[in-house]
Design an enzyme around this catalytic site. Structure first.
Site, PDB file in Angstrom:
ATOM      1  N   ASP A  46      31.825  61.979  12.514  1.00  0.00           N
ATOM      2  CA  ASP A  46      31.926  62.257  13.953  1.00  0.00           C
ATOM      3  C   ASP A  46      33.010  63.310  14.204  1.00  0.00           C
ATOM      4  O   ASP A  46      32.848  64.194  15.043  1.00  0.00           O
ATOM      5  CB  ASP A  46      32.294  60.984  14.720  1.00  0.00           C
ATOM      6  CG  ASP A  46      31.078  60.114  15.012  1.00  0.00           C
ATOM      7  OD1 ASP A  46      29.971  60.658  15.120  1.00  0.00           O
ATOM      8  OD2 ASP A  46      31.257  58.885  15.135  1.00  0.00           O
ATOM      9  N   ASN A 120      35.667  63.420  24.030  1.00  0.00           N
ATOM     10  CA  ASN A 120      35.953  61.980  24.080  1.00  0.00           C
ATOM     11  C   ASN A 120      36.902  61.599  25.211  1.00  0.00           C
ATOM     12  O   ASN A 120      36.598  60.782  26.047  1.00  0.00           O
ATOM     13  CB  ASN A 120      36.615  61.537  22.772  1.00  0.00           C
ATOM     14  CG  ASN A 120      35.625  61.248  21.667  1.00  0.00           C
ATOM     15  OD1 ASN A 120      34.462  60.954  21.934  1.00  0.00           O
ATOM     16  ND2 ASN A 120      36.083  61.338  20.428  1.00  0.00           N
ATOM     17  N   THR A 159      33.796  54.631  23.251  1.00  0.00           N
ATOM     18  CA  THR A 159      33.858  53.864  21.999  1.00  0.00           C
ATOM     19  C   THR A 159      34.954  54.381  21.055  1.00  0.00           C
ATOM     20  O   THR A 159      35.120  53.849  19.964  1.00  0.00           O
ATOM     21  CB  THR A 159      32.503  53.958  21.266  1.00  0.00           C
ATOM     22  OG1 THR A 159      32.057  55.319  21.316  1.00  0.00           O
ATOM     23  CG2 THR A 159      31.470  53.058  21.895  1.00  0.00           C
ATOM     24  N   SER A 164      40.069  51.229  21.556  1.00  0.00           N
ATOM     25  CA  SER A 164      41.244  50.661  20.888  1.00  0.00           C
ATOM     26  C   SER A 164      42.293  50.151  21.872  1.00  0.00           C
ATOM     27  O   SER A 164      43.155  49.374  21.505  1.00  0.00           O
ATOM     28  CB  SER A 164      41.920  51.707  19.995  1.00  0.00           C
ATOM     29  OG  SER A 164      41.017  52.184  19.062  1.00  0.00           O
TER      30      SER A 164
END
Ligand code: NAD
Length: 259
Positions: A46, A120, A159, A164
């Site tokens: 990724d 992200n 994700t 986290s």
């Protein structure tokens, strides 16, 4: 679509897959074009695709990305390295383009405005001292936050780092901006929302502070120092990245692969 470029993780196995792929792509009429590709194929993980999007950020309007993972299926990658023949066969048939909005970050530093993009997330983090900052939603004051920082993520990043820090995972059918606290301070003197806040994709989130000394704006794998900045605005969709989808990959099978 015939002109392509490969962005590969600098690792023996990924490089050997790239060589094998180049030979097979010739057989379906694909031509390597370093300067003006229509398709960027990444080989790695990724992170490889994330890095490629930033490397080629000026080409986003004219290129599509497709990822081959050298491990298990990822969030950005639709094929694994043992599926090269299937990938080439599917490429010969063709697929459709799926556009994913990027997070835009406008950083204000006196009269200067600096623009950055993330796939992200973008997060303001200060690991040196308590970061105090005010949160505005579409210009409306929401709260004064105290803690390590705040992470603003998009659906695709829900994700990643967001997960986290106990942010919510957002279904791939829903576009949204998510604001998640990073080690917020909550006691009888100071309080902020604490829960992740999921917002409409047209929302503008502004994070303002009298001092961002010691703070960084970390966006995907990149970062800048915020010491002269007083405000960062986050919005979604000013820029998009296009993925070439050759076969359906169920979002929940990607999610299952994460654990
Ligand atoms: P990297 O490529 O090694 O990525 C770090 C991890 O995050 C890898 O396991 C990667 O597969 C995973 N990841 C990246 N994007 C993802 C996504 N959208 N959904 C699920 N997992 C994802 O490190 P890098 O090159 O520095 O990449 C930066 C990204 O890594 C950041 O955008 C951040 O979200 C993520 N990251 C996560 C953590 C964490 O979860 N604590 C810490 C640092 C970075």
């Amino acid at each position: 679509m015939k002109r392509y470029l490969i962005r590969c993780r600098d690792q023996h196995f990924s490089l050997s897959i790239a060589n094998e792929l180049e030979t097979k792509l010739k057989t379906i009429g694909y031509v390597l074009d370093e300067k003006n590709p229509e398709l960027i194929i990444t080989i790695g993980g990724d992170g490889t695709l994330l890095h490629a999007i930033h490397t080629d950020i000026d080409k986003l309007d004219s290129v599509s990305f497709v990822g081959i993972h050298t491990g298990t299926l990822g969030f950005f990658t639709d094929y694994t390295s043992d599926e090269i023949d299937q990938f080439v066969a599917d490429l010969a048939v063709g697929g459709h383009r799926e556009s994913v909005p990027l997070i835009s970050m406008h950083c204000y530093n006196g009269g200067l405005r600096h623009e950055l993009y993330a796939i992200n997330e973008g997060r303001i983090e200060n690991i040196i001292k308590t970061q105090v900052m005010e949160v505005y939603i579409n210009g409306e004051y929401l709260e004064k936050f105290r803690g390590n920082g705040i992470c603003i993520s998009a659906q695709i990043g829900s994700t990643a780092y967001n997960r986290s820090i106990s942010g919510a995972i957002i279904d791939s059918q829903i576009q949204a901006l998510q604001l998640t606290e990073i080690s917020g301070i909550h006691h009888k003197f100071y309080r902020s929302l604490k829960s992740p806040l999921i917002l409409h994709p047209d929302t503008k989130i502004s994070l303002r502070s009298d001092s961002f000394d010691g703070a960084m704006l970390v966006y995907d794998h990149l970062n800048i120092d915020l010491h002269k900045t007083t405000r960062v605005d986050f919005t979604l969709g000013e820029k998009e990245v296009h993925f070439l989808r050759l076969r359906p990959v169920n979002y929940f099978s990607r999610l299952r692969n994460l654990f």
